[in-house]
Design a protein around this motif. Structure first.
Motif, short mmCIF file in Angstrom:
data_model
loop_
_atom_site.label_atom_id
_atom_site.label_comp_id
_atom_site.label_asym_id
_atom_site.label_seq_id
_atom_site.Cartn_x
_atom_site.Cartn_y
_atom_site.Cartn_z
N SER A 187 -53.95 -4.44 88.25
CA SER A 187 -53.09 -3.96 87.18
C SER A 187 -51.62 -4.05 87.56
N LEU A 190 -50.60 -7.72 87.47
CA LEU A 190 -50.55 -8.29 86.12
C LEU A 190 -49.71 -7.47 85.17
N LEU A 192 -46.76 -7.56 84.09
CA LEU A 192 -45.94 -8.27 83.10
C LEU A 192 -46.56 -9.59 82.66
N SER A 193 -47.82 -9.81 82.99
CA SER A 193 -48.48 -11.05 82.58
C SER A 193 -49.30 -10.83 81.32
N LYS A 194 -49.69 -11.89 80.69
CA LYS A 194 -50.44 -11.82 79.44
C LYS A 194 -51.87 -11.38 79.71
N GLN A 195 -52.28 -10.29 79.05
CA GLN A 195 -53.63 -9.78 79.22
C GLN A 195 -54.47 -10.06 77.97
N LEU A 403 -43.67 -6.38 74.64
CA LEU A 403 -44.90 -6.52 75.41
C LEU A 403 -46.10 -6.75 74.51
N ARG A 408 -49.26 -8.03 76.41
CA ARG A 408 -49.44 -6.97 77.42
C ARG A 408 -49.56 -5.64 76.67
N LEU A 411 -49.68 -2.00 78.71
CA LEU A 411 -48.37 -1.51 79.14
C LEU A 411 -47.52 -1.10 77.94
#
Length: 756
Positions: A187, A190, A192-195, A403, A408, A411
């Motif tokens: 977590s 990731l 700031l990465s695309k989930q 986000l 994301r 977040l």
């Protein structure tokens, strides 16, 4: 004969029957002890229930992990870690207790085996005839041994089975902790990465495994389990917060009841406060919910969200009677949207409808923050606090929109709800501060009417200090809740703890930053206490007028005690070894010899002044060319307030060694002197009569002490008169002389007296 396992050996002095009787009694005693231990110390059903509770706590976590697959989710992971950590510690305690029980049971089983093989229980050999005398007792021992051995074996088997279950459950907990740690690490990586898919690629329907309703239900069950577990395991902390709130309720209610007494009501009139009532139920609940995070810093995010929702509802009850209809509708909209935001955060759904709804809520709060940034103010908080909260509301919700657009979502949910809770906390803490100020105002009014503590201090100054202190407390509470929502409080606390408690070495001295921190805090608190000691003794601000009374040296004595106690506690808290302290004291002694003689002299003189009491606070003293009123008696120096309004700081050594004149030690009466000149041919009897009439008419003159009029000098054409008269105190001397001379200028010509 076989050796007696109970430790009883044959004695040639005793007869054989006496020896057998002693051995029988010892065996019976040992069996009784084993039987009592079996019944008393092994309540295995309780341990079984504890294991069942632990399993019921971790089963929803296993389900949550299995449903969400490999996809890391930050929401709830720290709460999972809290549950698993507590379960691990409880399992270790259970394992320790079971191992101890197993060892005790094995020892008892071995003792039963040894007793069973003792020759006492067999009627063979030369002892057979003697043992026949105690046949029934031996038979009872055999029967009881069988029963005790069976019970011990059953208990041992049960303990071993529970040990196996505990070990198996411990392995599951360890695996779940490993998964939680791994997901937390993922977590973080990731963050700031695309989930989820980008917003424009999001599907209309949820694409996660299972139906959306099932996923929402699973998330709800998991969060409910976390909340249930947290509430059940932290009841003692909550009880402390509840007791504080009850004390607040009793305090306020008691003061309202006191205000209804006729004597007090006549003085203070009708009391009316915005947030306080004679039965302050609403105020008490607001106090309770605002201080709860202090006692539960490890609370899960859902718990904080629900507290904020309850605070919103409580403030709605209060505001519905004070806000206009338009403002009330706006308030209801905030409450409704916050409720929807909580429900949206609980949903495990990456579909377009839910993400769109969350984004619209974020946009509303962005608009709200921008609109209210300049217009809104709270009288209990500085503007910079209020502006910072609205700025964070806008920043967090704007970040949540961005986000959400880029996938994301987790977040985004965290930031959006954190920003809104920050706004709710600002409002609730302003109400909390106003409640405390109103309660303090009520206490001051009641105390003033009863000539209590608050009647002797500057109330406006005390309220200003309390308001400042409450602002700082509110700021700390707001920051704590902010970090709790961001799931940072635990990490920050552990980081600070590791820095503060880590042992460090400087030469041969071992210390930690925690020791330095405690040392500094204790010295700081001691210094603040000794400065404000006068408040505890009713010390008002000393002014140069006759209304200021004299105060004893108890203030300086209390200061001395506080300083000594503070220094001793600080030295203990510093962890400095006594041998190192001896070195420091030796260096201090060298410093005294080289250049600190005056400081030590003044310090010792201050102690002597405290006990000798040559003057008090409020006395009018004269030292060399300095005259004034004693304003403060310190440990190193004292302060005089001069008639001109200046403050003179005089070292205590000078006060003790110099020729000090105290004009008000025993009483405040002083004899003042005036000089007048009249012609040599004046009627002195008439002059004396006029002077005495003028003196007796003055308010400052002492009535029962007549003025003395003496001839001070005789010249060729004049006579100089000296007028000696007693006045009430030295502070009115200048005013008395002024009024006397003015009266002489008016009355002397009327009586045919010429002044030179």
């Amino acid at each position: 004969m076989a050796q007696n396992p109970i430790g009883v050996k044959n004695d040639s002095v005793k007869t054989i029957p006496d020896t057998l009787l002693f051995r029988i009694q010892s065996a019976q005693s040992a069996i009784t002890e084993i039987n009592a231990a079996n019944k008393k110390g092994y309540d295995l059903e309780v341990i079984q229930r504890k294991l069942s509770d632990i399993r019921s706590n971790i089963d929803p976590l296993k389900t949550a992990f299995s449903v969400k697959g490999d996809q890391p989710e930050s929401k709830g992971l720290l709460s999972y870690e809290l549950i698993l950590k507590d379960a691990d510690s409880r399992l270790k305690a259970i394992t320790e207790a079971l191992v101890k029980s197993s060892n005790d049971l094995q020892r008892m089983a071995q003792q039963v085996t040894q007793l069973s093989g003792d020759s006492l229980l067999t009627a063979t050999g030369n002892d057979a005839a003697d043992k026949a005398l105690y046949g029934q007792q031996i038979k009872d021992i055999k029967l009881r041994l069988d029963q005790v051995g069976k019970a011990t074996g059953e208990n041992l088997n049960s303990v071993n089975r529970l040990l196996a279950s505990t070990s198996s459950l411990g392995i599951e907990v360890s695996n779940l902790r490993a998964q939680t740690a791994e997901r937390l690490e993922q977590s973080g990586k990731l963050a700031l990465s695309k989930q989820q898919p980008y917003f424009w690629d999001a599907p209309i329907k949820n694409q996660n495994k299972g139906a959306t309703g099932n996923l929402i239900l699973t998330s709800y069950i998991g969060q409910q389990q976390i909340l249930k577990y947290f509430i059940s395991t932290t009841w003692d902390n909550r009880l402390l917060a509840f007791l504080i709130s009850v004390l607040f309720f009793v305090w306020v209610h008691h003061n309202f009841s006191s205000s209804k007494r006729t004597v007090i009501k006549r003085k203070i009139g009708t009391l009316k406060f915005d947030y306080l009532r004679p039965y302050p139920i609403l105020a008490t609940l607001i106090i309770l919910l605002n201080i709860t995070p202090v006692f539960e810093p490890g609370a899960p995010s859902l718990y904080i969200e629900l507290i904020a929702l309850v605070l919103l509802l409580l403030m709605t009850i209060h505001l519905r009677g004070t806000l206009e209809k338009k403002q009330l509708r706006f308030w209801f909209a905030i409450t409704l949207l916050y409720t929807l935001l909580i429900l949206g955060n609980a949903a495990v759904d990456d579909g377009l409808p839910l993400r769109s709804a969350l984004m619209l809520i974020n946009i509303f709060f962005i608009w709200l923050g921008v609109k209210m940034y300049r217009k809104t103010s709270f009288k209990v908080f500085p503007k910079k606090y209020v502006h910072a909260v609205f700025a964070l509301l806008v920043i967090f919700n704007a970040s949540a929109v961005v986000l959400n657009l880029f996938g994301r979502v987790d977040l985004a949910k965290i930031l959006s709800v954190t920003g809104v809770i920050g706004l709710i906390q600002l409002i609730s803490l302003s109400v909390f501060t106003q409640i405390m100020l109103d309660a303090f105002e009520l206490q001051m009014r009641i105390s003033s009417c009863n000539n209590g503590f608050f009647s002797r201090i500057n109330q406006s100054k005390a309220k200003a200090k309390l308001k400042k202190a409450l602002s700082v407390v509110s700021l700390l509470l707001w920051i704590m809740v902010l970090f709790m929502n961001l799931s940072l409080i635990s990490g920050i606390w552990q980081w600070l703890t590791s820095i503060v408690s880590k042992p460090r070495v400087f030469g041969s001295i071992h210390f930690s930053f925690g020791n330095i921190l405690f040392f500094t805090v204790i010295i700081y608190i001691s210094n603040k206490l000794q400065k404000h000691v006068p408040l505890l003794f009713g010390e008002e601000k000393i002014t140069f007028n006759e209304s200021s009374g004299q105060k004893g040296s108890k203030v300086a004595l209390a200061r001395l005690v506080i300083i000594i106690a503070g220094v001793l506690l600080a030295v203990v808290a510093s962890g400095l070894p006594m041998d190192k302290l001896t070195v420091v004291l030796g260096a201090f002694g060298v410093g005294i010899g080289l250049g600190m003689q005056n400081i030590v002299n003044n310090f010792v003189s201050g102690i002597i002044l405290i006990f000798e009491k040559p003057f008090r606070i409020g006395d009018y003293v004269e030292l060399a060319d300095k005259k004034g009123k004693v304003r403060d008696i310190g440990i190193r120096s004292s302060k005089l307030l001069t008639p001109q309004g200046s403050e003179v700081i005089i070292p205590n050594g000078d006060l003790l060694s110099g020729r000090l004149v105290n004009w008000t030690l025993n009483n405040e009466y002083i004899k003042t002197e005036l000089l007048l000149k009249v012609p040599a041919d004046s009627d002195l009897e008439l002059v004396n009569k006029t002077i005495k009439e003028i003196v007796s008419s003055q308010d400052a003159a002492v009535r029962n002490l007549d003025a003395e009029i003496l001839i001070n000098a005789i010249a060729a054409d004049s006579v100089e008169l000296k007028v000696l008269c007693w006045i009430s105190n030295i502070y009115v001397e200048a005013d008395f002389k002024n009024k006397f001379l003015r009266a002489m200028l008016i009355n002397a010509p009327k009586n045919g007296i010429k002044m030179l």
